[in-house]
Design a protein around this motif. Structure first.
Motif, PDB file in Angstrom:
ATOM      1  N   GLU A   1     -37.463 -17.356  14.841  1.00  0.00           N
ATOM      2  CA  GLU A   1     -37.527 -17.347  16.296  1.00  0.00           C
ATOM      3  C   GLU A   1     -36.135 -17.727  16.796  1.00  0.00           C
ATOM      4  O   GLU A   1     -35.591 -18.754  16.374  1.00  0.00           O
ATOM      5  N   PRO A   2     -35.528 -16.917  17.681  1.00  0.00           N
ATOM      6  CA  PRO A   2     -34.179 -17.266  18.148  1.00  0.00           C
ATOM      7  C   PRO A   2     -34.199 -18.531  18.998  1.00  0.00           C
ATOM      8  O   PRO A   2     -35.200 -18.852  19.645  1.00  0.00           O
ATOM      9  N   LEU A   3     -33.093 -19.236  18.977  1.00  0.00           N
ATOM     10  CA  LEU A   3     -32.922 -20.437  19.787  1.00  0.00           C
ATOM     11  C   LEU A   3     -31.727 -20.220  20.710  1.00  0.00           C
ATOM     12  O   LEU A   3     -30.609 -19.996  20.245  1.00  0.00           O
ATOM     13  N   LEU A   4     -31.967 -20.259  22.009  1.00  0.00           N
ATOM     14  CA  LEU A   4     -30.913 -20.142  23.003  1.00  0.00           C
ATOM     15  C   LEU A   4     -30.521 -21.550  23.446  1.00  0.00           C
ATOM     16  O   LEU A   4     -31.357 -22.290  23.980  1.00  0.00           O
TER      17      LEU A   4
ATOM     18  N   HIS B   1     -31.279 -18.191  32.582  1.00  0.00           N
ATOM     19  CA  HIS B   1     -31.498 -18.449  31.151  1.00  0.00           C
ATOM     20  C   HIS B   1     -32.803 -17.841  30.663  1.00  0.00           C
ATOM     21  O   HIS B   1     -32.942 -17.506  29.482  1.00  0.00           O
ATOM     22  N   LYS B   2     -33.758 -17.617  31.572  1.00  0.00           N
ATOM     23  CA  LYS B   2     -34.976 -16.914  31.167  1.00  0.00           C
ATOM     24  C   LYS B   2     -34.646 -15.473  30.778  1.00  0.00           C
ATOM     25  O   LYS B   2     -35.139 -14.960  29.758  1.00  0.00           O
ATOM     26  N   ALA B   3     -33.794 -14.829  31.563  1.00  0.00           N
ATOM     27  CA  ALA B   3     -33.410 -13.456  31.246  1.00  0.00           C
ATOM     28  C   ALA B   3     -32.645 -13.392  29.933  1.00  0.00           C
ATOM     29  O   ALA B   3     -32.868 -12.487  29.107  1.00  0.00           O
ATOM     30  N   LYS B   4     -31.737 -14.346  29.707  1.00  0.00           N
ATOM     31  CA  LYS B   4     -30.992 -14.369  28.446  1.00  0.00           C
ATOM     32  C   LYS B   4     -31.937 -14.590  27.265  1.00  0.00           C
ATOM     33  O   LYS B   4     -31.773 -13.988  26.200  1.00  0.00           O
ATOM     34  N   ALA B   5     -32.921 -15.470  27.452  1.00  0.00           N
ATOM     35  CA  ALA B   5     -33.871 -15.750  26.371  1.00  0.00           C
ATOM     36  C   ALA B   5     -34.727 -14.516  26.071  1.00  0.00           C
ATOM     37  O   ALA B   5     -35.007 -14.209  24.906  1.00  0.00           O
ATOM     38  N   GLU B   6     -35.136 -13.797  27.096  1.00  0.00           N
ATOM     39  CA  GLU B   6     -35.909 -12.575  26.873  1.00  0.00           C
ATOM     40  C   GLU B   6     -35.087 -11.562  26.078  1.00  0.00           C
ATOM     41  O   GLU B   6     -35.598 -10.917  25.146  1.00  0.00           O
ATOM     42  N   ALA B   7     -33.815 -11.433  26.442  1.00  0.00           N
ATOM     43  CA  ALA B   7     -32.955 -10.496  25.720  1.00  0.00           C
ATOM     44  C   ALA B   7     -32.750 -10.940  24.278  1.00  0.00           C
ATOM     45  O   ALA B   7     -32.716 -10.105  23.356  1.00  0.00           O
TER      46      ALA B   7
ATOM     47  N   VAL C   1     -33.946  -9.499  18.335  1.00  0.00           N
ATOM     48  CA  VAL C   1     -34.376  -9.692  16.943  1.00  0.00           C
ATOM     49  C   VAL C   1     -35.852  -9.355  16.772  1.00  0.00           C
ATOM     50  O   VAL C   1     -36.453  -9.705  15.770  1.00  0.00           O
ATOM     51  N   GLN C   2     -36.415  -8.698  17.798  1.00  0.00           N
ATOM     52  CA  GLN C   2     -37.809  -8.266  17.769  1.00  0.00           C
ATOM     53  C   GLN C   2     -38.762  -9.440  17.520  1.00  0.00           C
ATOM     54  O   GLN C   2     -39.724  -9.336  16.749  1.00  0.00           O
ATOM     55  N   ALA C   3     -38.471 -10.557  18.167  1.00  0.00           N
ATOM     56  CA  ALA C   3     -39.333 -11.734  18.093  1.00  0.00           C
ATOM     57  C   ALA C   3     -40.278 -11.765  19.290  1.00  0.00           C
ATOM     58  O   ALA C   3     -39.999 -11.163  20.330  1.00  0.00           O
ATOM     59  N   LYS C   4     -41.386 -12.482  19.141  1.00  0.00           N
ATOM     60  CA  LYS C   4     -42.361 -12.567  20.220  1.00  0.00           C
ATOM     61  C   LYS C   4     -41.897 -13.506  21.328  1.00  0.00           C
ATOM     62  O   LYS C   4     -42.369 -13.402  22.467  1.00  0.00           O
ATOM     63  N   ARG C   5     -40.996 -14.420  20.998  1.00  0.00           N
ATOM     64  CA  ARG C   5     -40.530 -15.386  21.998  1.00  0.00           C
ATOM     65  C   ARG C   5     -39.185 -15.948  21.588  1.00  0.00           C
ATOM     66  O   ARG C   5     -38.739 -15.786  20.443  1.00  0.00           O
ATOM     67  N   CYS C   6     -38.566 -16.630  22.515  1.00  0.00           N
ATOM     68  CA  CYS C   6     -37.305 -17.331  22.252  1.00  0.00           C
ATOM     69  C   CYS C   6     -37.423 -18.739  22.807  1.00  0.00           C
ATOM     70  O   CYS C   6     -37.958 -18.947  23.903  1.00  0.00           O
ATOM     71  N   LYS C   7     -36.946 -19.689  22.054  1.00  0.00           N
ATOM     72  CA  LYS C   7     -36.952 -21.071  22.527  1.00  0.00           C
ATOM     73  C   LYS C   7     -35.637 -21.361  23.220  1.00  0.00           C
ATOM     74  O   LYS C   7     -34.563 -20.958  22.749  1.00  0.00           O
ATOM     75  N   VAL C   8     -35.696 -22.060  24.347  1.00  0.00           N
ATOM     76  CA  VAL C   8     -34.512 -22.437  25.103  1.00  0.00           C
ATOM     77  C   VAL C   8     -34.342 -23.947  25.028  1.00  0.00           C
ATOM     78  O   VAL C   8     -35.281 -24.699  25.324  1.00  0.00           O
ATOM     79  N   LEU C   9     -33.184 -24.386  24.594  1.00  0.00           N
ATOM     80  CA  LEU C   9     -32.820 -25.802  24.609  1.00  0.00           C
ATOM     81  C   LEU C   9     -31.766 -25.988  25.689  1.00  0.00           C
ATOM     82  O   LEU C   9     -30.642 -25.495  25.569  1.00  0.00           O
ATOM     83  N   VAL C  10     -32.140 -26.658  26.767  1.00  0.00           N
ATOM     84  CA  VAL C  10     -31.216 -26.927  27.863  1.00  0.00           C
ATOM     85  C   VAL C  10     -30.536 -28.266  27.588  1.00  0.00           C
ATOM     86  O   VAL C  10     -31.203 -29.283  27.360  1.00  0.00           O
ATOM     87  N   VAL C  11     -29.199 -28.253  27.594  1.00  0.00           N
ATOM     88  CA  VAL C  11     -28.396 -29.448  27.327  1.00  0.00           C
ATOM     89  C   VAL C  11     -27.555 -29.738  28.563  1.00  0.00           C
ATOM     90  O   VAL C  11     -26.692 -28.925  28.936  1.00  0.00           O
TER      91      VAL C  11
ATOM     92  N   ALA D   1     -41.077 -12.780  24.974  1.00  0.00           N
ATOM     93  CA  ALA D   1     -40.394 -11.495  25.126  1.00  0.00           C
ATOM     94  C   ALA D   1     -41.228 -10.600  26.040  1.00  0.00           C
ATOM     95  O   ALA D   1     -42.461 -10.622  25.998  1.00  0.00           O
ATOM     96  N   PRO D   2     -40.584  -9.811  26.890  1.00  0.00           N
ATOM     97  CA  PRO D   2     -41.355  -8.910  27.761  1.00  0.00           C
ATOM     98  C   PRO D   2     -42.020  -7.805  26.942  1.00  0.00           C
ATOM     99  O   PRO D   2     -41.483  -7.355  25.923  1.00  0.00           O
TER     100      PRO D   2
END
Length: 783
Positions: free
Chosen positions: A688-691, A706-712, A717-727, A745-746
């Motif tokens: 699962e990608p990590l943004l 950042h939601k749009a970047k996470a969707e992209a 990588v054809q994953a069902k979702r992306c996790k976002v870590l806001v720092v 992912a949309p």
């Protein structure tokens, strides 16, 4: 060492305490043939004959000389182990662990013989051959007893615990023979002060001292065995040095100098004699001298010679390790000049219960009061011991709710709600049985049912109620009525940890219980964890922050869900976590590669080595490594404690060393750019990608960006979702905490999908590719 067993064959497990004796035992077992009943009868007779020979050998020797000899052997064995550990990696080593275990077993047997015979039966021999014979016979008896355990376990009927009965019996029996001492000796005062604190007034009434003084005395007695030889040697060297100096100064013979310094009645003579006793005659085991505890209390901890009647009573397994060793009942034995502990591990294993019985004998009507006070102590233990880590948590005790099956009111002991983590505790004040699992295996089964299965059933009942609706009320009993105190949404919690908590560790049952069909993952996704209060004192030192504790417990829960992974006790779990981090994923990967089960042998080694260091209290415990940048973020995140701060913490901790370095490198690279831009970002590519979204503190969250970047990133990588870590980063460049969220992912039918596909290509080119192992670690805990 992790032992994997492939699908083509089933290997017998190694000795659970890591002794080297098990492989030859396993080979010997194969030679016994198929007639287990005949082998069992033959081996039992041989073991009883060996036990009788050992009893006679012990009674031939002078007791203190015998104790002193074994402690001297133990000291030399520990020095050999230290030399082995100092060798270069890969250099041939001859392990001395088995030899040390043999010595400890011999000491346990010496205690058994002295407790079971009147002092008139004690021998006088101090001959080297006689004392060596005791150790040699004990070594052979121990090896034979281990092989006997394997045969006896294979004969155990399956009706008690189903198909796991034989495995559980084997673990129980071999542990009974080999394991003694469930805590680190350096922590004795801490543990005993904690468990005896509720009984402070009773201790003062019975013995004239309180819990603090009792625990300090026990620690002093244990420390005497840990450091007594060294102190005695230093004292004796100092005295001899003084004699040499006097001889040189006065120009006299050394013999005359010694006579002057150590004349009859002089204080130096007493000091020298005490040092000699400590070095050679078991003086370090004289608890009367070392502990300062009152005679009445020591008497309640000690056998009068000949008081023990059961161990050598006529019947099956007479005098063998498969009966109950007296040291499990009382840790001391009375000799002519005081109370002695043959093995200080007895003080760990037996003092708690021996003093419980002592107080109940000396104080009328204290039995029920003991139970009431101890129940209150155990229910508050988790929060008290982890008070720093769980600061700010919402704690509910004695929570009532309607049984989801019957509708009747039932109770849950403790709920701890911390951020997005829910800890549910069912506390059991009972202790492990004190009778041999070979003779009284059904008692051990009942212990499992009471301490493990019942706690599991209660945890499952509560979580089924909590999951019965999106939001459920919980109650407390106030003035005889059930009053609603809050509403609980189980879906709010990323991690849900059902825990059964006991006073004392009862390995191997706590670790083996997950193999029982009744102990399944609750609601199909929350494995049950069995822990003990005495282990918590170790965990709190190694896991000092909220994030460290909850991440460890999450991994610990994950390992509990890997049924084929045999990790012996809590300290093995901790050692595996320190060295492997996501041990749950490691074991799952090993099984996926073809192993049918895994045995983690000696995983607690880094924990053992830490407490073996005399200066352990002034040194940091072994821990996982983090780059300085991530250490700074974790510290700021813990201080800030925003929404889902524990998820942000776990996101970093889930990464392996490679991924942590990559994350820190990218953060350091982009952080200076925040002086010119409100945000910067990068992604790590795994299952699962990590943004990772860096943003200046004080700006409105760029949620849509950042939601749009996470969707992209997910589409890339054809994953069902992306996790976002806001720092969040302050103006001076330091961190200001963070939070996390998952972005799905949309769908391909979504009108945003085409745009995200266009954005995915450059994101793929700029993403940080991790090694396969690091990529797998990106898949974290919870939702």
């Amino acid at each position: 060492m992790t032992q994997t067993v492939g699908p083509e064959g089933h290997a017998l497990p190694e000795n659970p305490d890591g002794a080297d004796a098990m492989p030859p035992l396993a080979r010997a077992l194969l030679k016994l043939g198929d007639d287990l009943d005949a082998a069992h009868t033959k081996m039992q007779a041989e073991m009883e004959a060996m036990a009788e020979a050992l009893r006679v050998a012990v009674l031939k020797c002078e007791p203190k000389q015998l104790i002193g000899f074994h402690w001297g052997q133990l000291l030399m064995g520990q020095m050999v182990r230290a030399d082995e550990q100092g060798q270069e990696a890969g250099e041939p080593k001859e392990s001395s662990r088995a030899a040390l275990d043999d010595i400890m077993f011999a000491l346990e047997y010496v205690h058994a013989v002295l407790s079971s015979h009147k002092d008139a039966d004690y021998g006088k021999s101090v001959e080297s051959d006689d004392v060596h014979a005791v150790l040699n016979l004990a070594t052979e008896l121990r090896k034979h007893a281990l092989m006997y355990c394997l045969v006896a376990a294979r004969r155990m009927p399956e009706g008690l615990l189903g198909p796991e009965t034989g495995t559980m019996a084997m673990q129980a029996m071999t542990s009974w023979v080999t394991i003694r001492g469930h805590r680190y000796q350096a922590l004795e005062a801490e543990f005993f002060e904690f468990v005896f604190e509720p009984h402070d007034d009773a201790l003062r009434a019975a013995y004239g001292i309180g819990a603090k003084e009792v625990s300090a005395g026990i620690q002093a007695a244990v420390d005497a065995t840990r450091f007594g030889h060294m102190k005695a040697a230093e004292a004796l060297f100092a005295e001899m040095h003084a004699a040499y100096e006097l001889a040189e100064k006065e120009g006299i013979e050394l013999k005359e100098a010694i006579a002057r310094l150590y004349g009859e009645g002089q204080e130096r003579q007493v000091t020298a004699r005490s040092a000699v006793e400590d070095l050679f005659f078991g003086g370090i085991c004289n608890v009367t001298k070392s502990s300062g505890l009152p005679p009445d209390l020591l008497a309640d901890l000690a056998y009068v010679p000949g008081e023990e009647k059961e161990f050598f009573a006529e019947g099956a397994l007479r005098g063998t390790p498969l009966r109950r060793m007296p040291g499990r009942v009382k840790p001391l034995v009375t000799l002519n000049d005081g109370y002695y502990t043959c093995d200080a591990n007895f003080l760990r294993d037996s003092t708690y219960r021996a003093l419980q019985w002592g107080l109940q004998r000396r104080l009328s009507d204290y039995r029920q009061e003991w139970l009431n006070r101890q129940t209150a102590l155990t229910e508050g233990a988790f929060m008290r011991i982890f008070s720093k880590q769980l600061a700010g948590a919402e704690v509910l005790t004695s929570v009532y709710y309607p049984d989801p099956d019957t509708g009747n009111w039932v109770e849950n002991d403790v709920l701890i709600l911390q951020n997005d983590v829910l800890l549910q505790l069912e506390v059991k004040a009972g202790v492990m049985p004190m009778h041999s699992p070979e003779v009284f295996f059904e008692r051990h089964v009942r212990t499992i049912q009471e301490l493990v299965l019942k706690a599991h059933q209660q945890c499952e009942r509560f979580l089924r109620y909590a999951a019965s609706a999106p939001e459920v009320p919980v109650y407390q009993l106030v003035g005889g009525s059930h009053v609603e105190v809050r509403r609980l949404r189980l879906g709010d919690y990323r991690v849900v940890l059902p825990i059964g908590l006991t006073v004392e560790a009862f390995t191997p049952f706590s670790s083996m219980s997950k193999r029982l069909p009744e102990v399944r993952s609750i609601l199909g996704k929350h494995p049950f964890v069995s822990m003990s209060i005495d282990d918590l004192f170790v965990l709190t030192r190694f896991l000092p922050t909220t994030g460290e504790l909850t991440h460890y417990l999450s991994v610990r829960q994950g390992v509990a869900g890997v049924h084929e992974a045999v990790i012996f006790d809590e300290l093995d779990h901790l050692g595996s976590y320190v060295t492997k981090n996501r041990a749950d994923q490691f074991y799952a990967e090993q099984l996926a590669a073809g192993a049918t089960w895994l045995l983690e042998a000696d995983a607690c080694a880094p924990i053992d080595e830490y407490f073996a260091d005399p200066d352990w209290a002034t040194k940091p415990p072994p821990a996982q490594k983090f780059p300085a940048t991530l250490q700074s973020f974790l510290k700021a995140n813990d201080a800030n404690r925003g929404p889902r701060f524990l998820d942000a913490d776990a996101t970093v901790r889930d990464l392996d060393a490679n991924a942590r370095e990559q994350m820190a490198l990218q953060i350091d690279k982009l952080r200076p750019a925040l002086e010119r831009h409100p945000y910067r970002w990068f992604s790590l590519v795994g299952e699962e990608p990590l943004l990772v979204w860096l943003q200046r503190t004080g700006f409105a969250d760029f949620a849509e960006v950042h939601k749009a970047k996470a969707e992209a990133a997910a589409v890339a990588v054809q994953a069902k979702r992306c996790k976002v870590l806001v720092v969040y980063v302050k103006q001076d460049g330091t961190f200001d905490g963070g939070w996390t969220q998952y972005v799905p992912a949309p769908a391909e039918t979504d009108n945003r999908y085409g745009q995200r596909v266009l954005e995915a290509a450059p994101m793929t080119a700029g993403a940080v590719e991790l090694t396969p192992g690091a990529a797998r670690r990106l898949k974290g805990h919870g939702r």
